[in-house]
Scaffold this motif. Structure first.
Motif, PDB file in Angstrom:
ATOM      1  N   TYR A  54       5.448   5.500 -13.276  1.00  8.46           N
ATOM      2  CA  TYR A  54       6.198   6.608 -12.685  1.00  8.46           C
ATOM      3  C   TYR A  54       7.531   6.882 -13.378  1.00  8.46           C
ATOM      4  CZ  TYR A  54       2.594   6.499  -9.165  1.00  8.46           C
ATOM      5  OH  TYR A  54       1.364   6.551  -8.530  1.00  8.46           O
ATOM      6  N   ASN A 113       1.785  11.637  -5.901  1.00 10.46           N
ATOM      7  CA  ASN A 113       1.672  10.664  -4.831  1.00 10.46           C
ATOM      8  C   ASN A 113       1.627   9.279  -5.456  1.00 10.46           C
ATOM      9  OD1 ASN A 113       1.504  12.330  -2.430  1.00 10.46           O
ATOM     10  ND2 ASN A 113      -0.449  13.032  -3.232  1.00 10.46           N
ATOM     11  N   SER A 114       2.218   8.307  -4.781  1.00  6.66           N
ATOM     12  CA  SER A 114       2.313   6.961  -5.329  1.00  6.66           C
ATOM     13  C   SER A 114       1.037   6.167  -5.035  1.00  6.66           C
ATOM     14  CB  SER A 114       3.525   6.249  -4.739  1.00  6.66           C
ATOM     15  OG  SER A 114       3.427   6.208  -3.323  1.00  6.66           O
ATOM     16  N   GLU A 115       1.006   4.936  -5.551  1.00  5.74           N
ATOM     17  CA  GLU A 115      -0.121   4.049  -5.329  1.00  5.74           C
ATOM     18  C   GLU A 115       0.378   2.616  -5.310  1.00  5.74           C
ATOM     19  OE1 GLU A 115      -2.638   3.697  -9.084  1.00  5.74           O
ATOM     20  OE2 GLU A 115      -1.394   5.456  -9.513  1.00  5.74           O
ATOM     21  N   SER A 116      -0.471   1.719  -4.862  1.00  2.74           N
ATOM     22  CA  SER A 116      -0.084   0.319  -4.770  1.00  2.74           C
ATOM     23  C   SER A 116      -0.403  -0.412  -6.069  1.00  2.74           C
ATOM     24  CB  SER A 116      -0.826  -0.350  -3.606  1.00  2.74           C
ATOM     25  OG  SER A 116      -0.394  -1.676  -3.436  1.00  2.74           O
ATOM     26  N   GLY A 158       0.818  -1.210   0.000  1.00  2.00           N
ATOM     27  CA  GLY A 158       0.000   0.000   0.000  1.00  2.00           C
ATOM     28  C   GLY A 158       0.846   1.251   0.000  1.00  2.00           C
ATOM     29  N   LYS A 159       0.248   2.335  -0.449  1.00  2.00           N
ATOM     30  CA  LYS A 159       1.020   3.569  -0.628  1.00  2.00           C
ATOM     31  C   LYS A 159       1.497   4.176   0.684  1.00  2.00           C
ATOM     32  CE  LYS A 159      -3.202   6.361  -1.182  1.00  2.00           C
ATOM     33  NZ  LYS A 159      -3.953   7.206  -2.131  1.00  2.00           N
ATOM     34  N   THR A 160       0.852   3.849   1.803  1.00  2.00           N
ATOM     35  CA  THR A 160       1.325   4.376   3.081  1.00  2.00           C
ATOM     36  C   THR A 160       2.665   3.786   3.475  1.00  2.00           C
ATOM     37  OG1 THR A 160       0.107   2.661   4.272  1.00  2.00           O
ATOM     38  CG2 THR A 160      -1.002   4.780   3.938  1.00  2.00           C
TER      39      THR A 160
END
Length: 316
Positions: free
Chosen positions: A299, A286-289, A121-123
């Protein structure tokens, strides 16, 4: 032409865990401090085989780094290990005030760095950690390219008196270096000579930089690859020399283009040798999973994307 990349791949975290266990057994001052991620970072081998040197702090990164500060103040050498995202963002106040400012001998290791964190996940992704740690006075910032370099960096960090941040990846990467490789703080490593353009890369992006350079060589382009394992201190002389030799620089990192290797190189060139350059990294996003290849493509970090950037640059 034989590739610079070995067909054999190893994970940084496996070698890291084995080496840290060895350190804990050999050195009475070394303690391993965990943020409830020992199974993922592979330091659970210490908990199982040398439990008296393993300190479990739970999901409490700020407290974890405060504990490390206290341990270092008594003359011990704590190794704080968690994900790069948590280390660099959740505990930054404690790192700055209690470790960097007093210049304490704490080793901080951020696993699961960059984009490729195994669908966690992005977190759990970290695209800012180099920029954050690089901004702290007294801090040494390192990013290995393969498992051999991980062990060499750890051996350096063990002997070095002061705070060190080491950035590790989750997945297996090709072996680049031989066992006799000598890591030197503040020194870049020329992996491939070239005359048309130089890629300056760090960490996990170095193996992709080699692939891109070898792909372009088949098209008749001569691309140099300069690996920068030490981001702070940076090998400024090597950056200037590369600019003088090829006249065009492309930086590459699995990190934001802001504040990381690309920014560091741009600062050196602006002050010493103004040179055309491009930064390959995650843009202002912002990234993502997602699966690895999809993330690299979206990216702009894939081998094919790097090759395209270089082709366009050389046509200008």
């Amino acid at each position: 032409m034989a590739s610079l990349l070995s067909e054999r791949k190893e994970t940084m975290r496996d070698i890291f865990g084995e080496t840290l266990l060895q350190f804990s057994q050999e050195d009475e001052k070394v303690y391993i401090v965990d943020g409830d991620l020992a199974n993922s970072t592979k330091i659970d081998i210490v908990a199982m085989e040398n439990p008296q040197k393993f300190l479990q702090m739970g999901i409490a990164e700020q407290n974890m780094l405060s504990v490390c500060s206290g341990l270092a103040a008594t003359g011990l050498q704590p190794w704080a290990v968690t994900f790069a995202a948590f280390l660099s963002k959740r505990a930054i106040d404690q790192i700055q005030v209690q470790i960097a400012q007093p210049n304490l001998n704490v080793k901080m290791v951020g696993g699961y760095s960059g984009l490729l964190t195994g669908l966690t996940g992005k977190t759990h992704q970290s695209l800012e950690d180099i920029a954050i740690f690089r901004s702290l006075a007294n801090m040494t910032v390192l990013a290995p390219a393969d498992s051999v370099e991980v062990k060499k960096m750890m051996e350096f960090a063990r002997e070095y008196d002061g705070p060190v941040y080491i950035r590790l990846a989750r997945d297996p990467y090709p072996i680049i270096f031989n066992e006799d490789y000598n890591f030197q703080i503040g020194k870049a490593v020329y992996l491939k000579e070239g005359t048309d353009l130089t890629i300056i890369s760090t960490g996990t992006q170095t193996s992709r930089a080699i692939e891109a350079a070898e792909l372009l060589q088949e098209e008749g382009l001569s691309i140099a690859v300069l690996h920068m394992p030490s981001i702070k201190p940076l090998d400024e002389a090597a950056v200037v020399k590369a600019a003088e030799k090829t006249g065009y620089i492309v930086t590459a990192e699995e990190h934001s283009i802001y504040g990381g290797l690309g920014s560091a190189v741009a600062e050196v060139l602006a002050e010493n040798k103004p040179t055309p350059m491009q930064r390959i990294g995650v843009k202002d996003l912002n990234s993502e999973s997602a699966p690895n290849e999809e993330l690299l493509n979206k990216y702009g970090l894939s081998v094919s994307h790097m090759a395209d950037v270089i082709r366009i640059a050389l046509k200008k």
